[in-house]
Design an enzyme around this catalytic site. Structure first.
Site, PDB file in Angstrom:
ATOM      1  N   ILE A   1      17.681  -3.313 -14.863  1.00 16.98           N
ATOM      2  CA  ILE A   1      18.267  -4.351 -15.708  1.00 16.98           C
ATOM      3  C   ILE A   1      17.261  -5.406 -16.113  1.00 16.98           C
ATOM      4  CG2 ILE A   1      20.703  -4.082 -15.059  1.00 16.98           C
ATOM      5  CD1 ILE A   1      20.319  -6.469 -13.164  1.00 16.98           C
ATOM      6  N   LYS A   2      16.186  -5.533 -15.320  1.00 15.47           N
ATOM      7  CA  LYS A   2      15.183  -6.526 -15.720  1.00 15.47           C
ATOM      8  C   LYS A   2      13.827  -6.111 -15.189  1.00 15.47           C
ATOM      9  CE  LYS A   2      13.343 -10.602 -16.770  1.00 15.47           C
ATOM     10  NZ  LYS A   2      12.951 -10.928 -18.121  1.00 15.47           N
TER      11      LYS A   2
ATOM     12  N   ASP B   1       9.492 -21.343  -7.308  1.00 11.56           N
ATOM     13  CA  ASP B   1       9.576 -20.925  -8.715  1.00 11.56           C
ATOM     14  C   ASP B   1      10.884 -21.436  -9.316  1.00 11.56           C
ATOM     15  OD1 ASP B   1       8.937 -19.772 -11.105  1.00 11.56           O
ATOM     16  OD2 ASP B   1       9.373 -17.713 -10.500  1.00 11.56           O
TER      17      ASP B   1
ATOM     18  N   LYS C   1      28.347  -2.612  -5.778  1.00 12.16           N
ATOM     19  CA  LYS C   1      27.367  -2.933  -6.805  1.00 12.16           C
ATOM     20  C   LYS C   1      26.298  -3.809  -6.151  1.00 12.16           C
ATOM     21  CE  LYS C   1      28.530  -4.012 -11.579  1.00 12.16           C
ATOM     22  NZ  LYS C   1      29.360  -4.913 -12.379  1.00 12.16           N
TER      23      LYS C   1
ATOM     24  N   GLY D   1      10.727  -7.702 -14.561  1.00 12.12           N
ATOM     25  CA  GLY D   1      10.046  -8.988 -14.481  1.00 12.12           C
ATOM     26  C   GLY D   1       8.561  -8.774 -14.326  1.00 12.12           C
ATOM     27  N   ALA D   2       7.847  -9.879 -14.220  1.00  7.84           N
ATOM     28  CA  ALA D   2       6.407  -9.769 -14.071  1.00  7.84           C
ATOM     29  C   ALA D   2       6.067  -9.242 -12.697  1.00  7.84           C
ATOM     30  CB  ALA D   2       5.771 -11.125 -14.281  1.00  7.84           C
ATOM     31  N   GLU D   3       6.828  -9.692 -11.706  1.00 11.13           N
ATOM     32  CA  GLU D   3       6.453  -9.405 -10.341  1.00 11.13           C
ATOM     33  C   GLU D   3       7.217  -8.231  -9.765  1.00 11.13           C
ATOM     34  OE1 GLU D   3       6.141 -11.255  -6.040  1.00 11.13           O
ATOM     35  OE2 GLU D   3       7.671 -12.027  -7.380  1.00 11.13           O
ATOM     36  N   ALA D   4       8.448  -8.102 -10.188  1.00  6.26           N
ATOM     37  CA  ALA D   4       9.298  -7.065  -9.616  1.00  6.26           C
ATOM     38  C   ALA D   4      10.236  -6.507 -10.676  1.00  6.26           C
ATOM     39  CB  ALA D   4      10.116  -7.652  -8.469  1.00  6.26           C
TER      40      ALA D   4
END
Lengths: 340, 216
Positions: free
Chosen positions: B3-4, B120, B20, B6-9
């Site tokens: 679903i995403k 963050d 879910k 990201g930069a890191e994960a």
């Protein structure tokens, strides 16, 4: 040879730190001249007054050389642009004085340009990018930026010293010397190629920001302990620092979902950094360009080009208000010429 | 299902024992040397799971952790139904925005009272769940620290997130965050931390605060 009157030309003067640069560009973005003289200190870092003295001594010669290279006369100039900030006071003032004198003598308008904006704009001009994430790493700046709503916004930056500054100080601590055409960063890069052992160094990424002062202290401490080869230390410093840079750039890319990545600034000349960013950009299917050295280091052409962009939007300043701005942040500059 | 990215994960939405769940997988980064990469990934996986737990003890809602895998740098956690604060904030009325920012400030205060540094703080890492509560996610860059400096940097990052994503409302939002924060940690501590924020800002490059004038 007098040019036909339809060709408009901007002269740009860059003098924020150790470089005195003059650029001549026509309004279409063609570089007619880009001439530079770098102050090389005998010992230590850039002493602002010494650098300014170098600029004052060389200004006339560099400006004449630019006119000769471009094969034009001073009377062909439509507008004069200068780096108004951010930078070292004495250097900025020397560049500004030359620009004011020229503008006033030729009776043409004067434009004050933000040095950081200029780095991005010339990068876009020479690469053809329109809306990139820019990683600008040099001796004075470490910034991840992208355009949003009228201005270049800073997504990540160093919380203390710039990476180039950090590398320079480390190199000087190690007794390395800068030479003509061979900045300290390049000396470190060459040594790093012979490094094999990774030495532990702090990895300090704070959100999208970075910190290099503790990193530098740790590096210098390891150096003074005399337990490690200098090659290994240079290698480790590069690997850790560039990993940090690539990580925050990746975060900014993921965050903004831009599809272009631009690398500029003096440290951007480092091949290892270029490679790391290339690997990352490929993983994200992002177009990636490194700005060629003559436009990535401080140069007059970038000031001239940004001067043209601003001039077209009427952003000229009267000489009496053309004070230099030592701490002029990138985020403070309106950029109406960029399509949002 | 991814679903995403990201930069890191990478974040996957999965079915795990009939539930879910979110699987957060820290991918190896090819640009880093394997030694650096492995160190960072396993360290952040451990730290994130610890902090997700500590935050609950501090009274801040975070996803439940179901499983942690250090070999693959995987965390399986509760899926939070809701919407990112980032997506709603700009569309809010002034009162709603201030109320939400105030709540965020209180929650950051709760974390800091327990020496938990998020690391963050952005509006993408805060989820407004279905019952209207804010759930904090992504403690991957967090730490436990008693230092004033860490708390200052944490709040400074929040301010910077407002400035880059919600720049029109950055000032009012951050002001409301600080009000909420002060309510939670008390005037004395808040004063110290807020003092440190301006010190951190002055340390930065080309910051107008250094010139003693107000930053736009």
């Amino acid at each position: 040879m007098k040019r036909c009157n339809s060709t408009k030309i901007c002269l740009g003067i860059e003098a924020t730190a150790d470089d005195f640069g003059v650029g001549l560009l026509d309004f279409e973005g063609k570089v007619l001249a880009n001439v530079n003289s770098t102050f090389i200190p005998e010992t230590g870092g850039i002493h602002p007054r010494e650098a300014a003295r170098h600029h004052a001594k060389n200004a006339g010669r560099i400006i004449s050389k630019a006119f000769q290279t471009a094969k034009i006369e001073p009377q062909d100039i439509t507008v004069v642009a200068f780096s108004q900030g951010p930078g070292l006071g004495p250097c900025l003032r020397t560049g500004a004085t030359a620009a004011r004198a020229l503008a006033s003598y030729l009776n043409v308008p004067l434009v004050g340009v933000n040095h950081c904006v200029a780095h991005i704009e010339i990068g876009k001009l020479v690469t053809g990018f329109t809306d990139p994430i820019t990683l600008y790493v040099s001796g004075g700046n470490t910034i991840v930026t992208a355009f949003d709503a009228g201005r270049y916004r800073i997504f990540g930056e160093t919380l203390d010293i710039a990476l180039g500054n950090c590398l320079d100080v480390f190199a000087r601590e190690a007794g390395l010397r800068q030479q003509e055409g061979m900045p300290l960063g390049a000396v470190v890069e060459n040594l790093a190629k012979k490094g094999e052992v990774l030495v532990d160094l702090p990895y300090s990424v704070k959100g999208m920001d970075l910190s290099f002062s503790g990193f530098l202290t740790a590096g210098v401490r390891l150096l003074r302990s005399k337990k490690y080869r200098l090659e290994d230390l240079c290698f480790s410093i590069q690997e850790v620092a560039f990993s940090m840079l690539t990580e925050v750039t990746e975060r900014a890319l993921a965050h903004t979902e831009k599809i272009e990545l631009l690398l500029t600034g003096g440290v951007g000349a480092n091949k290892r950094l270029q490679t790391m960013l290339k690997i990352m950009a490929d993983e994200h299917d992002v177009r990636y360009c490194v700005v060629p050295k003559q436009y990535a280091l401080d140069n007059g052409a970038m000031i001239a080009w940004t001067g043209i962009l601003a001039y077209k939007y009427g952003l000229i300043i009267p000489i009496e208000n053309s004070y230099v701005r030592l701490k002029w942040r990138l985020e403070e500059v309106d950029a109406p010429w960029v399509k949002g | 299902m991814l679903i995403k990215k990201g930069a890191e994960a990478s974040i996957f939405l999965e079915d795990w024992q009939g539930q879910k769940v979110i699987m957060k997988h820290r991918l190896p980064k090819k640009y880093r040397l394997p030694q650096i990469d492995e160190r960072i990934r396993s360290y952040r996986t451990i730290r994130e799971s610890q902090l997700l737990h500590c935050a609950k003890e501090a009274g801040v809602a975070t996803p439940m952790i179901y499983s942690v895998d250090l070999v693959d740098s995987n965390i399986i956690m509760e899926f939070i139904e809701g919407i990112q604060v980032k997506q709603v904030l700009n569309g809010y009325s002034t009162e709603e925005r201030q109320h939400l920012s105030n709540c965020i400030g209180k929650l950051i205060g709760s974390l800091h009272l327990h020496d938990i540094i998020h690391g963050d703080l952005t509006t993408s890492n805060m989820i407004l769940n279905e019952s209207g509560n804010i759930v904090f996610v992504d403690f991957g860059l967090g730490e436990i620290s008693v230092e004033l400096e860490s708390k200052g940097v944490d709040l400074h990052l929040m301010k910077r997130a407002f400035q880059s994503i919600h720049f029109r409302y950055a000032e009012e939002c951050f002001k409301a965050v600080l009000e909420g924060y002060t309510k939670m940690v008390g005037v004395e501590m808040a004063k110290k931390v807020i003092g440190r924020i301006s010190e951190i800002e002055r340390r930065g490059r080309y910051v107008s605060e250094r010139k003693g004038r107000v930053q736009r």
